[in-house]
Design a protein around this motif. Sequence first.
Motif, mmCIF file in Angstrom:
data_model
loop_
_atom_site.group_PDB
_atom_site.id
_atom_site.type_symbol
_atom_site.label_atom_id
_atom_site.label_comp_id
_atom_site.label_asym_id
_atom_site.label_seq_id
_atom_site.Cartn_x
_atom_site.Cartn_y
_atom_site.Cartn_z
ATOM 1 N N TYR A 1 0.834 -1.204 0.000
ATOM 2 C CA TYR A 1 0.000 0.000 0.000
ATOM 3 C C TYR A 1 0.872 1.259 0.000
ATOM 4 C CZ TYR A 1 -3.331 3.595 0.975
ATOM 5 O OH TYR A 1 -4.068 4.746 0.880
ATOM 6 N N SER A 2 1.967 1.219 0.733
ATOM 7 C CA SER A 2 2.884 2.356 0.764
ATOM 8 C C SER A 2 3.426 2.656 -0.638
ATOM 9 C CB SER A 2 4.038 2.060 1.729
ATOM 10 O OG SER A 2 4.968 3.126 1.712
ATOM 11 N N ARG A 3 3.781 1.622 -1.384
ATOM 12 C CA ARG A 3 4.259 1.799 -2.761
ATOM 13 C C ARG A 3 3.163 2.430 -3.625
ATOM 14 N NH1 ARG A 3 5.852 -2.956 -5.740
ATOM 15 N NH2 ARG A 3 6.774 -1.444 -7.136
ATOM 16 N N LEU A 4 1.914 2.015 -3.392
ATOM 17 C CA LEU A 4 0.789 2.563 -4.152
ATOM 18 C C LEU A 4 0.676 4.066 -3.904
ATOM 19 C CD1 LEU A 4 -2.640 0.935 -4.588
ATOM 20 C CD2 LEU A 4 -2.494 3.336 -4.020
ATOM 21 N N GLU A 5 0.720 4.478 -2.636
ATOM 22 C CA GLU A 5 0.603 5.902 -2.308
ATOM 23 C C GLU A 5 1.769 6.718 -2.853
ATOM 24 O OE1 GLU A 5 -0.122 7.346 1.623
ATOM 25 O OE2 GLU A 5 -2.153 6.536 1.662
ATOM 26 N N ARG A 6 2.928 6.118 -2.955
ATOM 27 C CA ARG A 6 4.105 6.826 -3.475
ATOM 28 C C ARG A 6 4.134 6.855 -4.997
ATOM 29 N NH1 ARG A 6 8.739 3.888 -1.682
ATOM 30 N NH2 ARG A 6 7.337 2.245 -1.056
ATOM 31 N N GLY A 7 3.137 6.247 -5.642
ATOM 32 C CA GLY A 7 3.068 6.264 -7.094
ATOM 33 C C GLY A 7 4.034 5.304 -7.750
ATOM 34 N N LYS A 8 4.445 4.279 -7.021
ATOM 35 C CA LYS A 8 5.408 3.305 -7.543
ATOM 36 C C LYS A 8 4.726 2.088 -8.149
ATOM 37 C CE LYS A 8 8.897 5.707 -6.118
ATOM 38 N NZ LYS A 8 9.688 6.455 -7.068
ATOM 39 N N MET A 9 3.393 2.009 -8.021
ATOM 40 C CA MET A 9 2.655 0.889 -8.604
ATOM 41 C C MET A 9 1.207 1.291 -8.827
ATOM 42 S SD MET A 9 1.823 -1.645 -5.385
ATOM 43 C CE MET A 9 0.458 -2.405 -6.223
ATOM 44 N N LEU A 10 0.555 0.568 -9.714
ATOM 45 C CA LEU A 10 -0.874 0.760 -9.967
ATOM 46 C C LEU A 10 -1.643 -0.347 -9.245
ATOM 47 C CD1 LEU A 10 -0.843 1.608 -13.762
ATOM 48 C CD2 LEU A 10 -1.619 3.099 -11.925
#
Length: 117
Positions: A38-47
């Motif tokens: 989820y952290s990666r999602l918020e950082r724009g690193k994944m869809l």
Amino acid sequence: MNEELAITIGTAARAAREHLGLTQAEVAERIGLVHAVYSRLERGKMLPSVPSLYRLCGELRVSPETLMGLTPKASGRKSQRPQEEEGPKLRRLLHLAQKLEEEDLDALLHVASALAR
């Protein structure tokens, strides 16, 4: 991966989460993702996958269009539930209370009643 879309979704998700007074860990748990993902999602690193996007919209009380930057920010607020008028701390307490067993819920109710006097 469309990096611009990932950043747009991540930024909108973070803003909605903070508006609701939730932590990343709480949102991740509610939508069935590991906190690091989820952290990666918020950082724009994944869809997010479509099912994750659906659950995310429900938990953050925003439309998919708002998360993807397809609507003006003001119009995204109209689709939110009336429950949002409650403060973030009250919503968080309600969420935690829903996880309690009956005996613990009775104890919490007793404490809350005593504090409200």
